[in-house]
Design an enzyme around this catalytic site. Structure first.
Site, PDB file in Angstrom:
ATOM      1  N   GLY A   1      -1.554   9.714   7.413  1.00  0.00           N
ATOM      2  CA  GLY A   1      -3.020   9.868   7.296  1.00  0.00           C
ATOM      3  C   GLY A   1      -3.720   9.065   8.381  1.00  0.00           C
ATOM      4  O   GLY A   1      -3.292   7.953   8.698  1.00  0.00           O
TER       5      GLY A   1
ATOM      6  N   ARG B   1       1.926  14.541   9.126  1.00  0.00           N
ATOM      7  CA  ARG B   1       3.134  14.080   8.447  1.00  0.00           C
ATOM      8  C   ARG B   1       4.222  15.082   8.845  1.00  0.00           C
ATOM      9  O   ARG B   1       4.007  16.289   8.733  1.00  0.00           O
ATOM     10  CB  ARG B   1       2.914  14.060   6.929  1.00  0.00           C
ATOM     11  CG  ARG B   1       1.810  13.068   6.547  1.00  0.00           C
ATOM     12  CD  ARG B   1       1.606  12.955   5.050  1.00  0.00           C
ATOM     13  NE  ARG B   1       0.666  11.878   4.764  1.00  0.00           N
ATOM     14  CZ  ARG B   1      -0.652  12.039   4.611  1.00  0.00           C
ATOM     15  NH1 ARG B   1      -1.179  13.240   4.695  1.00  0.00           N
ATOM     16  NH2 ARG B   1      -1.431  11.010   4.355  1.00  0.00           N
TER      17      ARG B   1
ATOM     18  N   ASP C   1       4.385   3.651   5.734  1.00  0.00           N
ATOM     19  CA  ASP C   1       5.815   3.444   5.475  1.00  0.00           C
ATOM     20  C   ASP C   1       6.689   4.639   5.868  1.00  0.00           C
ATOM     21  O   ASP C   1       7.799   4.460   6.383  1.00  0.00           O
ATOM     22  CB  ASP C   1       6.060   3.022   4.015  1.00  0.00           C
ATOM     23  CG  ASP C   1       5.481   3.993   3.009  1.00  0.00           C
ATOM     24  OD1 ASP C   1       4.727   4.913   3.411  1.00  0.00           O
ATOM     25  OD2 ASP C   1       5.767   3.849   1.809  1.00  0.00           O
TER      26      ASP C   1
ATOM     27  N   THR D   1      -2.774   2.474   8.045  1.00  0.00           N
ATOM     28  CA  THR D   1      -3.049   3.219   6.811  1.00  0.00           C
ATOM     29  C   THR D   1      -4.160   2.505   6.054  1.00  0.00           C
ATOM     30  O   THR D   1      -4.173   1.274   5.989  1.00  0.00           O
ATOM     31  CB  THR D   1      -1.796   3.343   5.904  1.00  0.00           C
ATOM     32  OG1 THR D   1      -2.204   3.765   4.593  1.00  0.00           O
ATOM     33  CG2 THR D   1      -1.038   2.035   5.756  1.00  0.00           C
TER      34      THR D   1
ATOM     35  N   ASP E   1      -4.568   2.441   2.968  1.00  0.00           N
ATOM     36  CA  ASP E   1      -4.201   2.099   1.587  1.00  0.00           C
ATOM     37  C   ASP E   1      -3.850   0.635   1.345  1.00  0.00           C
ATOM     38  O   ASP E   1      -3.869   0.166   0.219  1.00  0.00           O
ATOM     39  CB  ASP E   1      -3.018   2.964   1.130  1.00  0.00           C
ATOM     40  CG  ASP E   1      -3.450   4.374   0.802  1.00  0.00           C
ATOM     41  OD1 ASP E   1      -4.642   4.686   0.993  1.00  0.00           O
ATOM     42  OD2 ASP E   1      -2.605   5.170   0.354  1.00  0.00           O
TER      43      ASP E   1
ATOM     44  N   ASP F   1      -0.897  -0.636   1.444  1.00  0.00           N
ATOM     45  CA  ASP F   1       0.214  -0.546   0.499  1.00  0.00           C
ATOM     46  C   ASP F   1       1.534  -1.062   1.055  1.00  0.00           C
ATOM     47  O   ASP F   1       2.602  -0.722   0.547  1.00  0.00           O
ATOM     48  CB  ASP F   1       0.374   0.909   0.027  1.00  0.00           C
ATOM     49  CG  ASP F   1       0.583   1.871   1.193  1.00  0.00           C
ATOM     50  OD1 ASP F   1       0.443   1.450   2.363  1.00  0.00           O
ATOM     51  OD2 ASP F   1       0.891   3.048   0.930  1.00  0.00           O
TER      52      ASP F   1
ATOM     53  N   ARG G   1      -3.270   6.348  -3.056  1.00  0.00           N
ATOM     54  CA  ARG G   1      -2.347   7.192  -3.818  1.00  0.00           C
ATOM     55  C   ARG G   1      -1.516   6.372  -4.806  1.00  0.00           C
ATOM     56  O   ARG G   1      -1.415   6.687  -5.976  1.00  0.00           O
ATOM     57  CB  ARG G   1      -1.431   7.933  -2.851  1.00  0.00           C
ATOM     58  CG  ARG G   1      -0.839   9.190  -3.440  1.00  0.00           C
ATOM     59  CD  ARG G   1       0.307   9.726  -2.620  1.00  0.00           C
ATOM     60  NE  ARG G   1       0.066   9.707  -1.191  1.00  0.00           N
ATOM     61  CZ  ARG G   1      -0.138  10.773  -0.433  1.00  0.00           C
ATOM     62  NH1 ARG G   1      -0.169  11.958  -0.983  1.00  0.00           N
ATOM     63  NH2 ARG G   1      -0.287  10.658   0.871  1.00  0.00           N
TER      64      ARG G   1
HETATM   65  O1  F6P Z   1      -2.420   7.250   2.849  1.00  0.00           O
HETATM   66  C1  F6P Z   1      -3.784   7.355   2.978  1.00  0.00           C
HETATM   67  C2  F6P Z   1      -4.343   8.382   2.030  1.00  0.00           C
HETATM   68  O2  F6P Z   1      -5.710   8.481   2.280  1.00  0.00           O
HETATM   69  C3  F6P Z   1      -4.109   8.117   0.549  1.00  0.00           C
HETATM   70  O3  F6P Z   1      -4.983   7.206  -0.012  1.00  0.00           O
HETATM   71  C4  F6P Z   1      -4.279   9.495  -0.002  1.00  0.00           C
HETATM   72  O4  F6P Z   1      -3.679   9.661  -1.243  1.00  0.00           O
HETATM   73  C5  F6P Z   1      -3.630  10.339   1.044  1.00  0.00           C
HETATM   74  O5  F6P Z   1      -3.775   9.642   2.264  1.00  0.00           O
HETATM   75  C6  F6P Z   1      -4.232  11.708   1.151  1.00  0.00           C
HETATM   76  O6  F6P Z   1      -3.812  12.310   2.316  1.00  0.00           O
HETATM   77  P1  F6P Z   1      -4.259  13.768   2.782  1.00  0.00           P
HETATM   78  O7  F6P Z   1      -5.707  13.867   2.562  1.00  0.00           O
HETATM   79  O8  F6P Z   1      -3.892  13.838   4.210  1.00  0.00           O
HETATM   80  O9  F6P Z   1      -3.482  14.677   1.922  1.00  0.00           O
END
Ligand code: F6P
Length: 350
Positions: A12, A79, A110, A132, A134, A136, A178
């Site tokens: 992301g 991704r 990660d 990221t 997050d 995380d 997430r």
């Molecule tokens: O990892 C970052 C993040 O924004 C998470 O908080 C979220 O769950 C995920 O990416 C959503 O990704 P996308 O919108 O690309 O599916």
């Protein structure tokens, strides 16, 4: 001496990715190492595009100076599930060799670090930068974009709370995260929001309704419930269809819980006239980086290039005790992320 270095952003997008690319580019230029930007994460190494410029692009100073404080990622991101397959990783290594790229800076989370680890095992020196929103990753106190994401959410929640106050209405606000509730927790605490729900702590709809009722009993008619996107997965089973249809609200059978539906449930469980939901979404990812994120990007980008230049690889850059540091990818990935349960309990109890 590295003949060339590659840089990619993966997973992301997060505020500060461009600033990190700029720092990588300025550092590479200072040390006299040509830099290649790899497009759409690891996909650019798989050479799927008919036009090579869609996969790989030489990064010059003029280009990167223009992008430093721009939101999003100039290199694009994705991704890349194929990268889990050794066959595709072989293609990537061949591309790197053909392009004379002797080291790679990987900016991502990660999943992206796991890809970098695999490439290191195949002989490609890699350094990771945690990009990221997050927050995380257990080994680092901050990830690139987290501070920006929290500040976006804080501004949004402050505005929402102003309207909640004007109308004496509770609000549900969904932020990203997430598997990690850090954005939700920091947002709730910074805005004085009364209830926070995160993926790390199992919860029930009835518990949240009880907390909201407690606020109402104390005279607080405009409490804010901040929820992390991933919290719906850790919610105890709840008969949404049965509850809403028996309370005069249309709903389709099997419909999943969401912020909007949750606000409807809270309104009915707590006897409110209205309760509104807002989902902050990509405003968190596409925002201009804060000074804190940009500063981290600046230092991290330079450290990544210095490590490659000095023949050190298989490392990730991070922040510990307020200082930019690095450690082996394996060790970093094995660090457990600690959720601040004390702060969570305090936020939910005041
Ligand atoms: O990892 C970052 C993040 O924004 C998470 O908080 C979220 O769950 C995920 O990416 C959503 O990704 P996308 O919108 O690309 O599916």
């Amino acid at each position: 001496m590295m003949r060339k270095i590659g840089v990619l952003t993966s997973g992301g997008d997060s505020p500060g990715m461009n600033a990190a690319v700029m720092s990588v580019a300025r550092s590479a230029s200072l040390y006299g190492i040509p830099l290649i930007g790899i497009k759409r994460g690891y996909n650019g190494l798989l050479r799927k595009s008919t036009n090579i410029r869609d996969d790989l692009q030489e990064l010059h100073m003029e280009t990167v100076l223009d992008i430093a404080d721009a939101p999003g990622t100039y290199l694009r991101t994705a991704r890349c599930l194929e990268f889990m397959d050794p066959h595709y990783r072989e293609i990537a290594v061949n591309t790197l060799q053909a392009m004379e790229i002797d080291g790679l800076v990987v900016i991502g989370g990660d999943g992206s670090f796991n890809g970098a680890k695999e490439l290191c095992e195949m002989g490609v020196p890699c350094i990771g930068i945690p990009g990221t929103i997050d927050n995380d990753l257990g080994y680092t106190e901050m990830t690139l974009g987290f501070d920006t994401a929290v500040n976006v959410c804080v501004n949004a929640v402050r505005a929402i709370r102003a309207t909640s106050r004007s109308h004496d209405r509770p609000a549900v606000v969904e932020v990203m995260g997430r598997h990690c509730g850090d954005i939700a927790l920091m947002t709730a605490v910074s805005t004085g929001s009364e209830i926070v729900v995160v993926p790390e702590v199992p919860w029930t709809v009835e518990q949240v309704a009880a907390k909201l009722n407690k606020q109402l009993a104390r005279g607080n008619t405009r409490a804010t419930i901040v929820v992390a996107e991933g919290c719906w997965a850790t919610m105890a089973p709840f008969d949404l269809y049965g509850f809403l249809t028996s309370h005069g609200k249309q709903c389709y059978e099997g419909e999943p819980m969401s912020a909007v539906r949750f606000a409807s449930v809270m309104k009915r469980m707590c006897g409110m006239v209205e309760a509104r939901a807002s989902v902050i979404g990509y405003m968190q990812r596409g925002a201009e980086p804060t000074a804190r994120d940009s500063t981290f990007a600046f230092e991290a980008g330079n450290l990544a290039v210095r490590l490659l230049r000095d023949g050190i690889s298989n490392q990730v850059v991070g922040m510990q005790k307020g200082k930019v540091m690095y450690m082996p990818i394996d060790k970093a990935l094995a660090c457990k992320k600690n959720f601040n349960r004390n702060l969570y309990d305090l936020a939910n109890s005041l």
